[in-house]
Scaffold this motif. Structure first.
Motif, PDB file in Angstrom:
ATOM      1  N   THR A  50      24.871   5.422  -8.901  1.00  0.00           N
ATOM      2  CA  THR A  50      26.246   4.539  -9.228  1.00  0.00           C
ATOM      3  C   THR A  50      26.153   3.348  -8.306  1.00  0.00           C
ATOM      4  OG1 THR A  50      26.933   5.357  -6.719  1.00  0.00           O
ATOM      5  CG2 THR A  50      27.569   6.527  -8.642  1.00  0.00           C
ATOM      6  N   SER A  65      28.160  -0.031  -6.392  1.00  0.00           N
ATOM      7  CA  SER A  65      29.208  -0.748  -5.833  1.00  0.00           C
ATOM      8  C   SER A  65      28.663  -2.103  -5.276  1.00  0.00           C
ATOM      9  CB  SER A  65      29.307   0.216  -4.289  1.00  0.00           C
ATOM     10  OG  SER A  65      29.837   1.474  -4.807  1.00  0.00           O
ATOM     11  N   ASN A  87      31.051   2.632  -8.903  1.00  0.00           N
ATOM     12  CA  ASN A  87      31.793   3.467  -7.549  1.00  0.00           C
ATOM     13  C   ASN A  87      32.926   2.755  -7.190  1.00  0.00           C
ATOM     14  OD1 ASN A  87      32.209   5.053  -5.544  1.00  0.00           O
ATOM     15  ND2 ASN A  87      30.407   4.915  -4.641  1.00  0.00           N
ATOM     16  N   GLN A  88      32.632   1.433  -6.549  1.00  0.00           N
ATOM     17  CA  GLN A  88      33.632   0.791  -6.005  1.00  0.00           C
ATOM     18  C   GLN A  88      33.398  -0.634  -5.511  1.00  0.00           C
ATOM     19  OE1 GLN A  88      34.911   2.329  -1.959  1.00  0.00           O
ATOM     20  NE2 GLN A  88      33.374   4.014  -2.283  1.00  0.00           N
ATOM     21  N   SER A 115      30.249   3.440   0.679  1.00  0.00           N
ATOM     22  CA  SER A 115      30.214   3.938  -0.618  1.00  0.00           C
ATOM     23  C   SER A 115      29.603   5.088  -1.032  1.00  0.00           C
ATOM     24  CB  SER A 115      30.183   2.869  -1.866  1.00  0.00           C
ATOM     25  OG  SER A 115      28.905   2.628  -1.953  1.00  0.00           O
ATOM     26  N   ALA A 161      26.665   4.562  -2.519  1.00  0.00           N
ATOM     27  CA  ALA A 161      26.269   4.243  -3.796  1.00  0.00           C
ATOM     28  C   ALA A 161      24.643   4.022  -3.538  1.00  0.00           C
ATOM     29  CB  ALA A 161      26.572   2.908  -4.139  1.00  0.00           C
TER      30      ALA A 161
END
Length: 178
Positions: free
Chosen positions: A31, A33, A58-59, A102, A104
């Protein structure tokens, strides 16, 4: 956000790289972020503009103010006071905070001076610092982009995505050669 890019074809070209980056992330089960200041969420927008990005995006944080960088990402007051928001030290702390918050596998942070004002002799308009974290490896880069505010932001978004794509492709090629 397409008005953030100088042409539709420029955004389309960027999306091709996002799709390829996403394919690599999906294949690895990784992922991504990000934390953005001068790009104001443009990197996250580009990353989530392709179908299926929920599998690997992810974010993101838009930490435009120094206070947000401190509160959300753990950038220290001492770093900001000594080096400023647009510095190698700040983006390193930003990207470290992204990964910490996160989980990530890869992350990007960006802080810069898009203009038209805010530049100094040592940090002119167009100065943009990037922090990248790829599976624990920290990489920082400084770029100086030309043009107006829109152009500086567009170039920074492109640079971040292209850097990560090229980095992951290089790692894949290295693995294939061994």
């Amino acid at each position: 956000m397409s008005d953030e890019f100088s042409t539709v074809s420029a955004f389309s070209a960027l999306l091709k790289n996002v799709e390829q980056l996403g394919d690599i992330l999906r294949q690895r089960g990784w992922t991504i972020s990000c934390a953005e200041s001068c790009t104001g969420g443009g990197i996250a927008y580009a990353l989530t503009s392709v179908a299926g990005s929920s599998q690997w995006f992810n974010q993101s944080w838009v930490t435009y103010s120094n206070e947000a960088k401190q509160q959300c990402l753990g950038v220290t007051q001492g770093t900001l006071a000594q080096f400023g928001a647009v510095s190698e030290q700040t983006v390193a702390q930003m990207v470290t905070g992204v990964v910490k918050n996160s989980g990530a596998d890869i992350a990007v942070s960006v802080s810069g001076i898009a203009g038209p004002s805010g530049g100094t002799a040592t940090k002119p308009v167009g100065t943009v610092w990037f922090g990248f974290m790829v599976k624990g490896a920290l990489i920082t880069q400084c770029c100086r982009f030309d043009g107006d505010r829109l152009s500086v932001r567009e170039q920074a978004i492109n640079y971040a995505i292209n850097f990560l794509y090229q980095r992951l492709v290089a790692e894949e090629n290295k693995v294939r050669q061994t």
